[in-house]
Design a protein around this motif. Structure first.
Motif, PDB file in Angstrom:
ATOM      1  N   ALA A   1       8.111   3.323  -6.606  1.00  0.00           N
ATOM      2  CA  ALA A   1       9.113   3.891  -6.246  1.00  0.00           C
ATOM      3  C   ALA A   1       9.443   5.216  -6.684  1.00  0.00           C
ATOM      4  O   ALA A   1       9.095   5.615  -7.944  1.00  0.00           O
ATOM      5  N   ILE A   2       9.820   6.232  -5.741  1.00  0.00           N
ATOM      6  CA  ILE A   2       9.755   7.733  -6.021  1.00  0.00           C
ATOM      7  C   ILE A   2      11.127   8.074  -5.478  1.00  0.00           C
ATOM      8  O   ILE A   2      11.698   7.771  -4.642  1.00  0.00           O
ATOM      9  N   LEU A   3      11.736   8.841  -6.594  1.00  0.00           N
ATOM     10  CA  LEU A   3      12.898   9.772  -6.187  1.00  0.00           C
ATOM     11  C   LEU A   3      12.596  11.087  -5.468  1.00  0.00           C
ATOM     12  O   LEU A   3      11.779  11.805  -6.429  1.00  0.00           O
ATOM     13  N   VAL A   4      13.182  11.275  -4.536  1.00  0.00           N
ATOM     14  CA  VAL A   4      12.930  12.910  -4.021  1.00  0.00           C
ATOM     15  C   VAL A   4      14.457  13.202  -3.895  1.00  0.00           C
ATOM     16  O   VAL A   4      15.320  12.518  -3.637  1.00  0.00           O
ATOM     17  N   SER A   5      14.628  14.714  -3.984  1.00  0.00           N
ATOM     18  CA  SER A   5      15.937  15.430  -3.792  1.00  0.00           C
ATOM     19  C   SER A   5      16.166  15.410  -2.332  1.00  0.00           C
ATOM     20  O   SER A   5      17.161  15.153  -1.769  1.00  0.00           O
TER      21      SER A   5
ATOM     22  N   GLU B   1       0.804  -1.155  -0.040  1.00  0.00           N
ATOM     23  CA  GLU B   1      -0.058   0.070  -0.113  1.00  0.00           C
ATOM     24  C   GLU B   1       0.835   1.364  -0.127  1.00  0.00           C
ATOM     25  O   GLU B   1       0.322   2.421  -0.455  1.00  0.00           O
ATOM     26  N   LEU B   2       2.011   1.294   0.515  1.00  0.00           N
ATOM     27  CA  LEU B   2       3.061   2.296   0.666  1.00  0.00           C
ATOM     28  C   LEU B   2       3.909   2.749  -0.647  1.00  0.00           C
ATOM     29  O   LEU B   2       4.536   1.832  -1.186  1.00  0.00           O
ATOM     30  N   TRP B   3       3.717   3.844  -1.043  1.00  0.00           N
ATOM     31  CA  TRP B   3       4.754   4.227  -2.158  1.00  0.00           C
ATOM     32  C   TRP B   3       6.062   4.581  -1.393  1.00  0.00           C
ATOM     33  O   TRP B   3       6.327   4.983  -0.194  1.00  0.00           O
ATOM     34  N   GLY B   4       7.162   4.302  -1.841  1.00  0.00           N
ATOM     35  CA  GLY B   4       8.360   4.484  -1.289  1.00  0.00           C
ATOM     36  C   GLY B   4       9.304   5.450  -1.810  1.00  0.00           C
ATOM     37  O   GLY B   4       9.931   5.339  -2.867  1.00  0.00           O
ATOM     38  N   CYS B   5       9.670   6.611  -1.005  1.00  0.00           N
ATOM     39  CA  CYS B   5      10.557   7.625  -1.426  1.00  0.00           C
ATOM     40  C   CYS B   5      11.876   7.223  -1.032  1.00  0.00           C
ATOM     41  O   CYS B   5      12.431   6.726   0.030  1.00  0.00           O
ATOM     42  N   MET B   6      13.088   7.617  -1.895  1.00  0.00           N
ATOM     43  CA  MET B   6      14.272   7.377  -1.650  1.00  0.00           C
ATOM     44  C   MET B   6      15.028   8.288  -1.988  1.00  0.00           C
ATOM     45  O   MET B   6      14.811   9.370  -3.205  1.00  0.00           O
ATOM     46  N   ILE B   7      16.273   8.780  -1.416  1.00  0.00           N
ATOM     47  CA  ILE B   7      17.361   9.765  -1.933  1.00  0.00           C
ATOM     48  C   ILE B   7      18.564   8.978  -2.530  1.00  0.00           C
ATOM     49  O   ILE B   7      19.166   8.266  -1.916  1.00  0.00           O
ATOM     50  N   ALA B   8      18.679   9.161  -3.634  1.00  0.00           N
ATOM     51  CA  ALA B   8      19.590   8.596  -4.609  1.00  0.00           C
ATOM     52  C   ALA B   8      20.994   9.407  -4.927  1.00  0.00           C
ATOM     53  O   ALA B   8      21.284   9.778  -5.963  1.00  0.00           O
TER      54      ALA B   8
ATOM     55  N   CYS C   1      11.003   7.240 -11.960  1.00  0.00           N
ATOM     56  CA  CYS C   1      10.879   7.311 -10.498  1.00  0.00           C
ATOM     57  C   CYS C   1      10.708   8.907 -10.014  1.00  0.00           C
ATOM     58  O   CYS C   1      10.375   9.178  -8.865  1.00  0.00           O
ATOM     59  N   ALA C   2      11.047   9.707 -10.820  1.00  0.00           N
ATOM     60  CA  ALA C   2      11.056  11.325 -10.404  1.00  0.00           C
ATOM     61  C   ALA C   2      10.321  12.135 -11.393  1.00  0.00           C
ATOM     62  O   ALA C   2      10.179  13.150 -11.350  1.00  0.00           O
ATOM     63  N   SER C   3       9.229  11.378 -12.193  1.00  0.00           N
ATOM     64  CA  SER C   3       8.359  12.140 -12.904  1.00  0.00           C
ATOM     65  C   SER C   3       7.074  11.323 -12.854  1.00  0.00           C
ATOM     66  O   SER C   3       6.233  11.981 -11.886  1.00  0.00           O
ATOM     67  N   LEU C   4       6.788  10.365 -13.574  1.00  0.00           N
ATOM     68  CA  LEU C   4       5.581   9.755 -13.633  1.00  0.00           C
ATOM     69  C   LEU C   4       5.051   9.093 -12.306  1.00  0.00           C
ATOM     70  O   LEU C   4       3.897   9.256 -12.012  1.00  0.00           O
ATOM     71  N   HIS C   5       6.000   8.425 -11.558  1.00  0.00           N
ATOM     72  CA  HIS C   5       5.666   7.905 -10.278  1.00  0.00           C
ATOM     73  C   HIS C   5       4.996   8.909  -9.307  1.00  0.00           C
ATOM     74  O   HIS C   5       3.930   8.866  -8.750  1.00  0.00           O
TER      75      HIS C   5
END
Length: 413
Positions: free
Chosen positions: A291-295, A263-270, A361-365
């Motif tokens: 999966a989501i990229l965040v700055s 159920e959880l979308w997961g944000c990550m700093i890469a 991961c940094a746009s559509l998601h």
């Protein structure tokens, strides 16, 4: 080309096929495939000028001189950039507008300015400043997808609390949240909380019913409390793997519980510093299209390397490689100083994801999580939020950015 229409030609970032995007009224009106014999005669003007060079290891570019086209980036966690901290008051409307334009120059067409733990009055003042900027500046209104409130309902424990000031940490308070949302004129779209508080489940339900995305982060919650939060409506995990204890029980623990929760979308700093490749790979494989990229960018993001002083963190050093650490203890990070496009490039360079997957991961998601029409990507009817770039050996060079069909150069002076 009829008046009011614009043609943008390039290679689709995912398929590699040569396409022509027709833009009208701020939206993509049509997407047409083109023959491969047009050479370097590219309409839409992304051939000359300087762009932002981003190191991407040894990625090769099969596109030759023809630019690649991709959807605009969506950053769900921006604490500041270019010397401006959203959490340092007073926050001027012109600062909000300026950062919005500079982020767009880095390919970020939508973002969530992030307010962290502070006094109740300070949170309200900052929220009101964003509301005023959105009300007064069409560019800010178009670029700001909503406020991300990270705190103050976080864990009081050292480790999970991170750099959030302990004196302002408190249990979830619906009345306080309503005051901040009123000051923000309804702009708060995401709130990060720790579900370890007894008040958390009812608070999460009320937020969810109000259309606010609840994210789990900076938590020392038990796995049972994590599951209870999900049942109450929590939908996201804030920077998974960061804002945690230095050591966790083998199992069960709150990190594994969030990774395993579909159920959880997961944000990550890469950024290459906050998470090891093994954990990035695990998040990508477990969360897939969630999966989501965040700055998680702080005020020194976009600034030159050097020694600085932050109001949270004190004396810090920003290295040539983009690592931000405490001056007195190089082993401790002082936040993320890498813009989102750089993290996309770094993730692709790592070999953990293809460039198209990293870009998604940094746009559509993130657009999909927020319910933005940008989640349609480069499709007819989607907003014309577009980025053009080139890949050249060890470089990824952003060229142009379109926000609702309005073009700007990707250069930061």
């Amino acid at each position: 080309m009829p008046e009011g229409l614009e043609s943008i030609v390039g290679r689709h970032y995912s398929t590699g096929k040569l396409i022509e995007l027709t833009v009208a009224g701020g939206r993509i009106a049509a997407v047409n495939g083109l023959a491969e014999d047009i050479g370097s005669e590219v309409k839409g003007g992304a051939e000359s000028g300087t762009g932002i060079g981003i190191g991407v290891g040894t990625l090769s570019d099969a596109g030759g001189g023809i630019p690649w086209l991709a959807p605009g980036l969506v950053d769900l966690q921006v604490n500041g950039s270019f010397g401006i901290d959203f959490n340092t008051l007073p926050l001027r409307m012109e600062d909000v507008s300026g950062i919005t334009r500079l982020l767009q120059a880095g390919g970020v067409t939508s973002y969530c300015p992030t307010l962290i733990t502070n006094s109740s009055a300070a949170i309200g003042e900052a929220a009101a400043a964003f509301a005023a900027a959105v009300r007064s500046d069409p560019a800010a209104a178009a670029g700001i997808a909503g406020i991300h409130l990270e705190g103050p309902f976080l864990s009081p424990e050292d480790g999970p609390r991170g750099a959030h000031p302990a004196e302002h940490i408190c249990p979830p308070d619906w009345e306080a949240f309503v005051r901040w949302q009123d000051a923000a004129e309804g702009l708060i779209r995401i709130i990060t909380i720790s579900p370890e508080w007894p008040e958390a489940p009812s608070f999460i339900t009320r937020c969810s019913d109000a259309g606010v995305i609840v994210s789990i982060g900076h938590t020392a919650a038990s796995p049972a409390q994590i599951r209870e939060a999900i049942a109450a409506g929590a939908r996201m995990s804030t920077h998974l793997g960061n804002g945690t204890h230095l050591s966790l029980p083998r199992h069960p623990n709150y990190l594994l519980e969030q990774l395993a929760a579909d159920e959880l979308w997961g944000c990550m700093i890469a950024d290459g510093f906050h998470l090891p490749p093994s954990l990035l790979k695990l998040i990508l494989r477990m969360k897939c299209e969630q999966a989501i990229l965040v700055s998680d960018a702080v005020s020194l993001s976009g600034m030159p390397p050097g020694h600085y002083r932050l109001h949270i963190g004190g004396e810090v050093v920003l290295t040539e490689e983009g690592r931000l650490h405490l001056a007195g203890n190089p082993g401790l990070l002082a936040g993320s100083a890498m813009q989102l496009a750089e993290q996309v490039a770094g993730l692709a360079c790592s070999g953990l994801a293809g460039l198209d997957e990293a870009w998604n991961c940094a746009s559509l998601h993130p657009a999909g999580l927020l319910g933005l029409p940008q989640a349609a990507g480069l499709a007819p009817g989607a907003p014309a939020d577009i980025v053009s770039f080139r890949r050249d050996g060890a470089r990824l060079k952003l060229l142009d950015c379109w926000k609702n069909g309005v073009k700007s150069r990707c250069s930061v002076e």
